[in-house]
Scaffold this active site. Structure first.
Site, PDB file in Angstrom:
ATOM      1  N   ASP A  35      24.452  61.089  -0.435  1.00 49.76           N
ATOM      2  CA  ASP A  35      25.619  60.444  -1.149  1.00 49.76           C
ATOM      3  C   ASP A  35      26.816  61.142  -1.169  1.00 49.76           C
ATOM      4  O   ASP A  35      26.671  62.304  -1.648  1.00 49.76           O
ATOM      5  CB  ASP A  35      25.614  59.481  -2.601  1.00 49.76           C
ATOM      6  CG  ASP A  35      26.370  58.433  -2.732  1.00 49.76           C
ATOM      7  OD1 ASP A  35      26.120  57.373  -2.903  1.00 49.76           O
ATOM      8  OD2 ASP A  35      27.808  58.775  -3.032  1.00 49.76           O
ATOM      9  N   ASN A  95      22.455  47.998  -5.836  1.00 50.34           N
ATOM     10  CA  ASN A  95      23.488  46.979  -6.301  1.00 50.34           C
ATOM     11  C   ASN A  95      23.500  46.187  -5.550  1.00 50.34           C
ATOM     12  O   ASN A  95      23.666  46.235  -4.092  1.00 50.34           O
ATOM     13  CB  ASN A  95      25.001  48.090  -6.375  1.00 50.34           C
ATOM     14  CG  ASN A  95      24.943  48.998  -7.438  1.00 50.34           C
ATOM     15  OD1 ASN A  95      24.324  49.020  -8.485  1.00 50.34           O
ATOM     16  ND2 ASN A  95      25.517  50.012  -7.032  1.00 50.34           N
ATOM     17  N   GLY A 119      28.965  45.832  -8.368  1.00 50.34           N
ATOM     18  CA  GLY A 119      29.193  47.417  -7.633  1.00 50.34           C
ATOM     19  C   GLY A 119      28.739  47.604  -6.493  1.00 50.34           C
ATOM     20  O   GLY A 119      29.161  48.675  -5.896  1.00 50.34           O
ATOM     21  N   GLN A 120      28.320  46.760  -5.556  1.00 47.59           N
ATOM     22  CA  GLN A 120      28.030  47.076  -4.156  1.00 47.59           C
ATOM     23  C   GLN A 120      29.217  47.008  -3.413  1.00 47.59           C
ATOM     24  O   GLN A 120      30.071  46.196  -3.134  1.00 47.59           O
ATOM     25  CB  GLN A 120      27.274  45.754  -3.591  1.00 47.59           C
ATOM     26  CG  GLN A 120      26.688  46.144  -2.078  1.00 47.59           C
ATOM     27  CD  GLN A 120      25.597  45.352  -1.284  1.00 47.59           C
ATOM     28  OE1 GLN A 120      25.362  44.155  -2.060  1.00 47.59           O
ATOM     29  NE2 GLN A 120      25.049  45.605  -0.180  1.00 47.59           N
ATOM     30  N   HIS A 150      20.941  49.216   0.724  1.00 43.63           N
ATOM     31  CA  HIS A 150      20.616  50.751   0.544  1.00 43.63           C
ATOM     32  C   HIS A 150      20.194  50.883  -1.024  1.00 43.63           C
ATOM     33  O   HIS A 150      20.669  50.189  -1.828  1.00 43.63           O
ATOM     34  CB  HIS A 150      21.721  51.710   0.696  1.00 43.63           C
ATOM     35  CG  HIS A 150      23.067  51.342  -0.052  1.00 43.63           C
ATOM     36  ND1 HIS A 150      23.846  50.191   0.374  1.00 43.63           N
ATOM     37  CD2 HIS A 150      23.572  51.766  -1.323  1.00 43.63           C
ATOM     38  CE1 HIS A 150      24.847  50.147  -0.378  1.00 43.63           C
ATOM     39  NE2 HIS A 150      24.846  50.790  -1.470  1.00 43.63           N
ATOM     40  N   HIS A 184      19.904  53.676  -4.031  1.00 43.28           N
ATOM     41  CA  HIS A 184      20.243  54.713  -4.843  1.00 43.28           C
ATOM     42  C   HIS A 184      19.058  55.502  -5.154  1.00 43.28           C
ATOM     43  O   HIS A 184      18.582  54.925  -6.056  1.00 43.28           O
ATOM     44  CB  HIS A 184      21.403  54.869  -5.680  1.00 43.28           C
ATOM     45  CG  HIS A 184      22.831  54.194  -5.462  1.00 43.28           C
ATOM     46  ND1 HIS A 184      23.755  54.644  -4.962  1.00 43.28           N
ATOM     47  CD2 HIS A 184      22.916  52.740  -4.888  1.00 43.28           C
ATOM     48  CE1 HIS A 184      24.770  53.832  -4.711  1.00 43.28           C
ATOM     49  NE2 HIS A 184      24.261  52.817  -4.482  1.00 43.28           N
TER      50      HIS A 184
END
Ligand code: AMP
Ligand code: ZN
Length: 121
Positions: free
Chosen positions: A38, A94, A100-101, A107, A109
């Site tokens: 990230d 998310n 919060g996407q 994906h 995290h």
């Protein structure tokens, strides 16, 4: 007149990374999925586990994606071992703006390397 349809793939930052048009630090590549660091890490280890196929979010997944979703989770667990965070890591998806996407390409995290708080904010 032919109307041009919006193409989510051409605008997608993760499709750009997967297609090697945008740079990223890859941790893993296989025919179905990739993992890369990230760019704005929220933990000492923060890796994104991403299917190659553009799927906007977990909500868009169907039964035909069952194998792919299993692959992503097992991959995350294997990467956690490889990265030395398997004694305590978090795997987060998310889903939607309210959660919060910000990138509309599914994906997970993979976060580790520090104590995790519960519940998450
Ligand atoms: P989310 O907010 O759950 O959609 O997560 C998107 C994640 O993608 C955020 O943690 C961003 O820091 C990360 N991100 C955005 N652009 C890039 C990029 N070019 N390379 C690596 N990570 C990125
Ligand atoms: Zn995409």
């Amino acid at each position: 007149m032919v109307e041009l349809k919006e193409d989510p793939v051409s605008k997608c930052v993760f499709c750009g990374i997967i297609g090697k048009k945008l740079k990223a630090t890859f941790i893993h590549e296989d025919p179905r999925a990739v993992a890369f660091k990230d760019v704005n890490p929220k933990a000492p280890t923060h890796v994104l586990v991403v299917p190659r196929r553009h799927l906007a979010s977990l909500s868009q997944a169907t039964e035909s994606d069952e194998g792919l979703l299993g692959h992503l989770q097992l991959l995350a667990a294997n990467l956690a071992r490889q990265l030395g965070i398997d004694s305590g890591f978090r795997l987060v998806a998310n889903n939607g703006r309210g959660a919060g996407q910000t990138v509309d390409h599914l994906h997970y995290h993979l976060l580790g390397g520090r104590p995790m708080q519960w519940p998450p904010g």
